[in-house]
Write a protein that holds these residues in place. Structure first.
Motif, PDB file in Angstrom:
ATOM      1  N   ASP A  37       1.198  -0.982  -0.086  1.00 45.68           N
ATOM      2  CA  ASP A  37      -0.554   0.012  -0.078  1.00 45.68           C
ATOM      3  C   ASP A  37       0.933   1.435   0.450  1.00 45.68           C
ATOM      4  O   ASP A  37       0.634   2.114  -0.248  1.00 45.68           O
ATOM      5  CB  ASP A  37      -1.022   0.074   1.505  1.00 45.68           C
ATOM      6  CG  ASP A  37      -2.555  -0.992   0.710  1.00 45.68           C
ATOM      7  OD1 ASP A  37      -2.056  -1.373  -0.117  1.00 45.68           O
ATOM      8  OD2 ASP A  37      -2.942  -1.654   2.020  1.00 45.68           O
ATOM      9  N   GLN A  52       0.788   4.142  -2.597  1.00 44.16           N
ATOM     10  CA  GLN A  52       0.681   5.280  -3.012  1.00 44.16           C
ATOM     11  C   GLN A  52       2.046   6.141  -2.997  1.00 44.16           C
ATOM     12  O   GLN A  52       1.622   7.028  -3.968  1.00 44.16           O
ATOM     13  CB  GLN A  52       0.702   5.324  -1.226  1.00 44.16           C
ATOM     14  CG  GLN A  52      -1.083   5.319  -1.085  1.00 44.16           C
ATOM     15  CD  GLN A  52      -2.432   5.841  -1.584  1.00 44.16           C
ATOM     16  OE1 GLN A  52      -2.030   6.914  -1.894  1.00 44.16           O
ATOM     17  NE2 GLN A  52      -3.137   4.673  -1.607  1.00 44.16           N
ATOM     18  N   LYS A  56       1.553   6.538  -7.202  1.00 48.13           N
ATOM     19  CA  LYS A  56       0.641   7.681  -7.397  1.00 48.13           C
ATOM     20  C   LYS A  56       1.049   8.787  -7.147  1.00 48.13           C
ATOM     21  O   LYS A  56       1.055   9.874  -8.070  1.00 48.13           O
ATOM     22  CB  LYS A  56      -0.911   7.343  -6.410  1.00 48.13           C
ATOM     23  CG  LYS A  56      -1.693   6.152  -7.059  1.00 48.13           C
ATOM     24  CD  LYS A  56      -2.094   5.506  -6.483  1.00 48.13           C
ATOM     25  CE  LYS A  56      -3.150   4.021  -6.576  1.00 48.13           C
ATOM     26  NZ  LYS A  56      -4.097   4.625  -5.797  1.00 48.13           N
ATOM     27  N   ARG A  57       1.588   9.420  -6.166  1.00 44.67           N
ATOM     28  CA  ARG A  57       2.484  10.162  -5.347  1.00 44.67           C
ATOM     29  C   ARG A  57       3.105  10.808  -6.930  1.00 44.67           C
ATOM     30  O   ARG A  57       3.216  11.552  -7.390  1.00 44.67           O
ATOM     31  CB  ARG A  57       2.605  10.654  -4.441  1.00 44.67           C
ATOM     32  CG  ARG A  57       3.212  11.806  -4.211  1.00 44.67           C
ATOM     33  CD  ARG A  57       3.860  11.691  -2.222  1.00 44.67           C
ATOM     34  NE  ARG A  57       5.179  11.191  -2.508  1.00 44.67           N
ATOM     35  CZ  ARG A  57       6.372  11.623  -2.863  1.00 44.67           C
ATOM     36  NH1 ARG A  57       6.873  12.450  -4.170  1.00 44.67           N
ATOM     37  NH2 ARG A  57       7.105  10.213  -2.444  1.00 44.67           N
TER      38      ARG A  57
END
Length: 187
Positions: free
Chosen positions: A133, A137, A140-141
């Motif tokens: 996870d 994340q 994606k950032r």
């Protein structure tokens, strides 16, 4: 019984190895400023260093004895094998493991119950899931940051640069370069 080689190695490595052999208490205290030399903390520091050094010397002695025992045992096994003229070769790794197990007590592994095994596996799955996870994340950032930088450089793509936007374009390229090279990838 210590061998001649073991005595020589121990003598070479541990004789005159105590802190008092290297620096006397008076020499140690003389290193400190004059107003601090009478402080009990200086004496305590010397004592702590002497005890630490003694533990290190004792550890060296123990390791030398262990290695000499392993070497001696291994040489004896080789000699016994040669004398017996046995066609069977002795597995050296197992022999060394046996020697260490004689000197160092072996830890007996505790058998886990099914419930403990399931619990540990669930814990491992939970850790892996949280790591995935976090990676997701972070990815994606980084994609969003890269997209924002690319969008800010759209003038370059469509050849609509004004005189003032060259500096902005170079700044955007520098930002993109830092993101791609590892500025944010290490986090």
């Amino acid at each position: 019984m210590e061998s001649m080689d073991e005595e020589a190695i121990l003598s070479f490595l541990t004789d005159n190895a105590q802190l008092s052999d290297i620096v006397t208490r008076q020499q140690f205290i003389a290193v400190f400023p004059k107003d601090k030399r009478a402080d009990p903390a200086v004496e305590s520091l010397y004592q702590d260093l002497a005890e630490t050094r003694l533990r290190q010397v004792n550890s060296v002695r123990k390791n030398v004895r262990l290695e000499c025992a392993v070497s001696s045992r291994s040489m004896q096994v080789d000699l016994d094998n040669e004398q017996r003229d046995s066609p069977e070769a002795v597995d050296g790794d197992n022999e060394i493991e046996n020697i260490y197990s004689e000197i160092i007590p072996a830890r007996v592994p505790r058998k886990l119950t099914l419930a403990e095994m399931v619990s540990r596996m669930q814990g491992a799955v939970s850790k892996l899931t949280s790591e995935l996870d976090f990676i997701d994340q972070d990815s994606k950032r980084m994609i969003e940051e890269t997209g924002a930088i690319v969008d800010s450089l759209s003038d370059l793509r469509y050849k609509k640069l004004s005189a003032g936007s060259v500096e902005q374009c170079l700044s955007g390229l520098a930002d993109l370069h830092s993101v791609l090279i590892g500025g944010d990838m290490a986090t």
